[in-house]
Design an enzyme around this catalytic site. Structure first.
Site, PDB file in Angstrom:
ATOM      1  N   HIS A  83     -33.931  82.729  52.709  1.00 18.14           N
ATOM      2  CA  HIS A  83     -33.386  83.743  53.628  1.00 18.14           C
ATOM      3  C   HIS A  83     -33.389  83.173  55.047  1.00 18.14           C
ATOM      4  CE1 HIS A  83     -32.700  87.641  55.544  1.00 18.14           C
ATOM      5  NE2 HIS A  83     -32.325  88.054  54.354  1.00 18.14           N
TER       6      HIS A  83
ATOM      7  N   ASP B 134     -31.872  89.847  46.395  1.00 18.92           N
ATOM      8  CA  ASP B 134     -30.933  89.673  45.271  1.00 18.92           C
ATOM      9  C   ASP B 134     -31.584  89.105  44.024  1.00 18.92           C
ATOM     10  OD1 ASP B 134     -28.873  88.848  47.911  1.00 18.92           O
ATOM     11  OD2 ASP B 134     -28.443  90.505  46.552  1.00 18.92           O
TER      12      ASP B 134
HETATM   13  C1  SDX Z   1     -28.616  88.325  51.506  1.00 20.07           C
HETATM   14  O1  SDX Z   1     -29.043  87.916  56.370  1.00 20.07           O
HETATM   15  C2  SDX Z   1     -29.396  88.880  55.647  1.00 20.07           C
HETATM   16  O2  SDX Z   1     -30.131  89.764  56.049  1.00 20.07           O
HETATM   17  C3  SDX Z   1     -28.793  88.898  54.256  1.00 20.07           C
HETATM   18  C4  SDX Z   1     -29.351  89.932  53.297  1.00 20.07           C
HETATM   19  C5  SDX Z   1     -28.964  91.342  53.716  1.00 20.07           C
HETATM   20  O3  SDX Z   1     -29.680  92.272  53.325  1.00 20.07           O
HETATM   21  O4  SDX Z   1     -27.909  91.498  54.346  1.00 20.07           O
HETATM   22  O5  SDX Z   1     -30.751  89.834  53.223  1.00 20.07           O
HETATM   23  C6  SDX Z   1     -28.758  89.752  51.900  1.00 20.07           C
HETATM   24  O6  SDX Z   1     -27.573  87.768  51.706  1.00 20.07           O
HETATM   25  C7  SDX Z   1     -29.789  87.605  50.937  1.00 20.07           C
HETATM   26  C8  SDX Z   1     -29.500  86.091  50.648  1.00 20.07           C
HETATM   27  C9  SDX Z   1     -28.747  85.966  49.345  1.00 20.07           C
HETATM   28  N1  SDX Z   1     -28.289  84.582  49.127  1.00 20.07           N
HETATM   29  C10 SDX Z   1     -28.869  83.795  48.210  1.00 20.07           C
HETATM   30  O7  SDX Z   1     -29.823  84.128  47.514  1.00 20.07           O
HETATM   31  C11 SDX Z   1     -28.198  82.427  48.044  1.00 20.07           C
HETATM   32  C12 SDX Z   1     -29.272  81.323  47.934  1.00 20.07           C
HETATM   33  N2  SDX Z   1     -29.920  81.166  49.224  1.00 20.07           N
HETATM   34  C13 SDX Z   1     -29.424  80.147  50.128  1.00 20.07           C
HETATM   35  O8  SDX Z   1     -28.060  79.870  50.038  1.00 20.07           O
HETATM   36  C14 SDX Z   1     -30.004  80.264  51.531  1.00 20.07           C
HETATM   37  O9  SDX Z   1     -31.361  80.396  51.391  1.00 20.07           O
HETATM   38  C15 SDX Z   1     -29.481  81.369  52.447  1.00 20.07           C
HETATM   39  C16 SDX Z   1     -28.011  81.382  52.523  1.00 20.07           C
HETATM   40  C17 SDX Z   1     -29.970  82.708  51.996  1.00 20.07           C
HETATM   41  C18 SDX Z   1     -30.057  81.099  53.841  1.00 20.07           C
HETATM   42  O10 SDX Z   1     -29.469  79.925  54.283  1.00 20.07           O
HETATM   43  P1  SDX Z   1     -29.919  79.209  55.662  1.00 20.07           P
HETATM   44  O11 SDX Z   1     -30.763  80.112  56.492  1.00 20.07           O
HETATM   45  O12 SDX Z   1     -28.694  78.621  56.269  1.00 20.07           O
HETATM   46  O13 SDX Z   1     -30.875  78.079  55.168  1.00 20.07           O
HETATM   47  P2  SDX Z   1     -30.410  76.600  54.789  1.00 20.07           P
HETATM   48  O14 SDX Z   1     -29.274  76.661  53.831  1.00 20.07           O
HETATM   49  O15 SDX Z   1     -30.236  75.821  56.043  1.00 20.07           O
HETATM   50  O16 SDX Z   1     -31.691  76.095  53.996  1.00 20.07           O
HETATM   51  C19 SDX Z   1     -32.783  75.431  54.648  1.00 20.07           C
HETATM   52  C20 SDX Z   1     -33.291  74.409  53.619  1.00 20.07           C
HETATM   53  C21 SDX Z   1     -32.211  73.433  53.168  1.00 20.07           C
HETATM   54  O17 SDX Z   1     -32.841  72.256  52.745  1.00 20.07           O
HETATM   55  P3  SDX Z   1     -33.034  70.983  53.835  1.00 20.07           P
HETATM   56  O18 SDX Z   1     -31.652  70.711  54.371  1.00 20.07           O
HETATM   57  O19 SDX Z   1     -33.992  71.526  54.862  1.00 20.07           O
HETATM   58  O20 SDX Z   1     -33.591  69.893  52.978  1.00 20.07           O
HETATM   59  O21 SDX Z   1     -33.692  75.108  52.428  1.00 20.07           O
HETATM   60  C22 SDX Z   1     -32.855  74.717  51.349  1.00 20.07           C
HETATM   61  C23 SDX Z   1     -31.619  74.102  51.954  1.00 20.07           C
HETATM   62  O22 SDX Z   1     -31.008  73.192  51.057  1.00 20.07           O
HETATM   63  N3  SDX Z   1     -32.532  75.938  50.591  1.00 20.07           N
HETATM   64  C24 SDX Z   1     -32.478  76.024  49.260  1.00 20.07           C
HETATM   65  C25 SDX Z   1     -32.206  77.368  48.973  1.00 20.07           C
HETATM   66  N4  SDX Z   1     -32.091  78.059  50.133  1.00 20.07           N
HETATM   67  C26 SDX Z   1     -32.292  77.159  51.120  1.00 20.07           C
HETATM   68  N5  SDX Z   1     -32.630  75.103  48.278  1.00 20.07           N
HETATM   69  C27 SDX Z   1     -32.503  75.541  46.999  1.00 20.07           C
HETATM   70  N6  SDX Z   1     -32.240  76.830  46.662  1.00 20.07           N
HETATM   71  C28 SDX Z   1     -32.084  77.760  47.626  1.00 20.07           C
HETATM   72  N7  SDX Z   1     -31.821  79.026  47.285  1.00 20.07           N
END
Ligand code: SDX
Length: 432
Positions: free
Chosen positions: A309, A366
């Site tokens: 998140h 989710d």
């Molecule tokens: C919702 O914003 C809100 O409030 C949203 C929400 C709401 O109520 O409106 O809460 C609802 O959208 C919840 C999120 C649902 N999405 C997912 O579950 C999809 C999977 N999650 C990721 O795509 C990610 O965690 C996000 C999109 C939720 C957040 O993305 P960020 O803040 O841009 O974080 P990032 O992608 O920069 O990740 C930081 C690191 C990265 O690795 P490094 O580059 O540091 O090595 O964490 C890793 C990412 O690759 N990472 C993950 C991961 N989420 C982040 N690696 C594997 N699996 C994951 N799920």
């Protein structure tokens, strides 16, 4: 806490006011930065940028805190209902008995779509995703309302309560109709006697011959899902709604845009992606370990959906509530779901894995919500639609906050151009 920050640029000192929120959050007010320094700030994907001040929802990502108008989500989940929480989010206070009755009556009054809307449903191919239909039909519904077609702030303020209730009520009818159409089923009309969530289930699952059995535990479980999704400060889709609202487009147009932003698998589409991920793991007979390995490998293109998140660097409080509700609802419905066991194993393994621990990746709203929706018989492609129905009060409240602000201006971010320097038109015959 100092009241201003000092910035030195090219030997010149500048001061920036420090804003402190009611929960101690701090911000540098950069509204005069460009005039004072000729610089803008750059913050790709807005990870460190506040777009507004707001009184609606407070989140503390480090502590896993979520409050609607100051009331903790845990209390609302235990004691309130979706419609009561929606009133709180939109109008700022918990409703009196009378206010709640009047609010509810507006949903009943405005729950029917214009009969000609049926022809729009006919035009969608059966495989159309219900989020595409929902976004299109929210705008289509507004075309049958002259006030919305000639929406002007000032005049709209006095009508706002009607349009807020109309949007919340009709989004339910549109969603149910899009499900019925996708299955080639006859449309089921809402009933006057049914409350908000029960009526939605009725329109989704009843037949012309008999009404769907509205088991209290099913209605309550879905009502809880709606409540937990009702608002979440400036997430991607709510920021989209605010962006569109700032141009003074009408409320339905803003919500329609919000649906599109919410649909993405990184946002509200994640609940559908989680179930698809769990089903894949189940099909492959994996206990989740192989998938976790892939999710850690950037080259795999896989993510552990439902994990991570932008704001929560602790357990999403909604995920905790939904996980508990999963066990409760499935046992009351005498349902066992192998995907729940896989989900729990995935969570346990990930929370012990340094990759997820170092990045503070926890289950979000989710991760478990799809398991409950599955147990209620809601098809997976409708999961983001359920999220959108739940998020309507939050979008409406954010729209209202902009419309009620006499100082509100159209949102128009700047950029830093990194394209080609000045060049000139080359006639076709001279191009190589
Ligand atoms: C919702 O914003 C809100 O409030 C949203 C929400 C709401 O109520 O409106 O809460 C609802 O959208 C919840 C999120 C649902 N999405 C997912 O579950 C999809 C999977 N999650 C990721 O795509 C990610 O965690 C996000 C999109 C939720 C957040 O993305 P960020 O803040 O841009 O974080 P990032 O992608 O920069 O990740 C930081 C690191 C990265 O690795 P490094 O580059 O540091 O090595 O964490 C890793 C990412 O690759 N990472 C993950 C991961 N989420 C982040 N690696 C594997 N699996 C994951 N799920």
């Amino acid at each position: 806490m100092s009241k201003e920050a000092k910035l030195e640029l090219d030997g010149k000192a500048h001061t920036l006011p420090v804003i402190v929120g009611s929960e101690g959050e701090k911000a540098l007010d950069i509204s005069s930065l460009r005039a004072d320094t000729g610089c803008i700030t750059l913050d790709e994907s807005y990870g460190n940028t506040g777009s507004c001040t707001s009184r609606i929802t407070f989140i503390d990502g480090e502590k896993g805190i979520l409050r609607y108008r100051g009331i903790p989500i845990e209390e609302l989940a235990e004691k309130s209902t979706f419609i009561e929480a929606a009133y709180l989010i939109i109008y700022g206070d918990l409703p009196t008995r009378d206010q709640l009755r009047q609010f509810s009556e507006l949903f009943t009054e405005y729950q029917f779509l214009h009969e000609d809307m049926k022809y729009h449903f006919e035009s969608f191919p059966s495989g159309a995703h219900p989020m595409a239909i929902l976004s299109a039909m929210i705008n289509a519904a507004s075309c049958f309302d002259d006030e919305l077609m000639h929406w002007r702030w000032g005049k709209a303020n006095s009508q706002f309560n009607i349009y807020a209730a109309k949007l919340m009520s009709q989004v339910r009818t549109i969603a149910a109709y899009s499900y019925r159409k996708s299955r080639g089923l006859p449309l089921i009309y809402p009933k006057r006697a049914y409350k908000y969530t029960a009526n939605f289930l009725h329109m989704m699952f009843s037949s012309p011959y008999e009404d769907f059995e509205l088991r209290p535990e099913v209605v309550k479980a879905l009502d809880l899902i709606f409540l937990l999704h009702a608002d979440h400060e400036q997430n991607c889709s709510t920021s989209t709604v605010r962006m569109v609202a700032s141009s003074q487009a009408n409320l339905f147009a803003s919500a329609s845009a919000g649906v599109c932003a919410l649909w993405g698998p990184l946002h509200g589409g994640a609940n559908q992606a989680v179930i698809e991920m769990l089903e894949e793991i189940h099909r492959e007979g994996d206990d989740g370990s192989k998938f976790i390995t892939a999710a850690k490998d950037k080259g795999s293109g896989r993510k552990l959906m439902g994990f991570g998140h932008r704001v929560y660097k602790n357990y999403d409080p909604r995920a905790k509530i939904i996980k508990r509700a999963c066990d409760d609802v499935l046992s009351k419905l005498h349902v066992t779901d192998p995907l729940l066991d896989i989900a729990k194993h995935l969570e346990e393994a990930a929370l012990k894995d340094s990759y997820f621990v170092e990045r503070k990746l926890y289950p979000n709203v989710d991760f478990y919500s799809g398991i409950i929706m599955r147990s209620l018989g809601i098809p997976v492609e409708m999961f983001p639609v359920i999220f959108a129905i739940g998020r309507m009060p939050g979008w409406i409240a954010n729209y209202k906050e902009i419309m009620d602000d006499p100082k509100s201006r159209i949102s128009r971010p700047r950029q830093i151009y990194i394209g080609r320097a000045l060049n000139h038109y080359v006639p076709l015959e001279e191009r190589k």
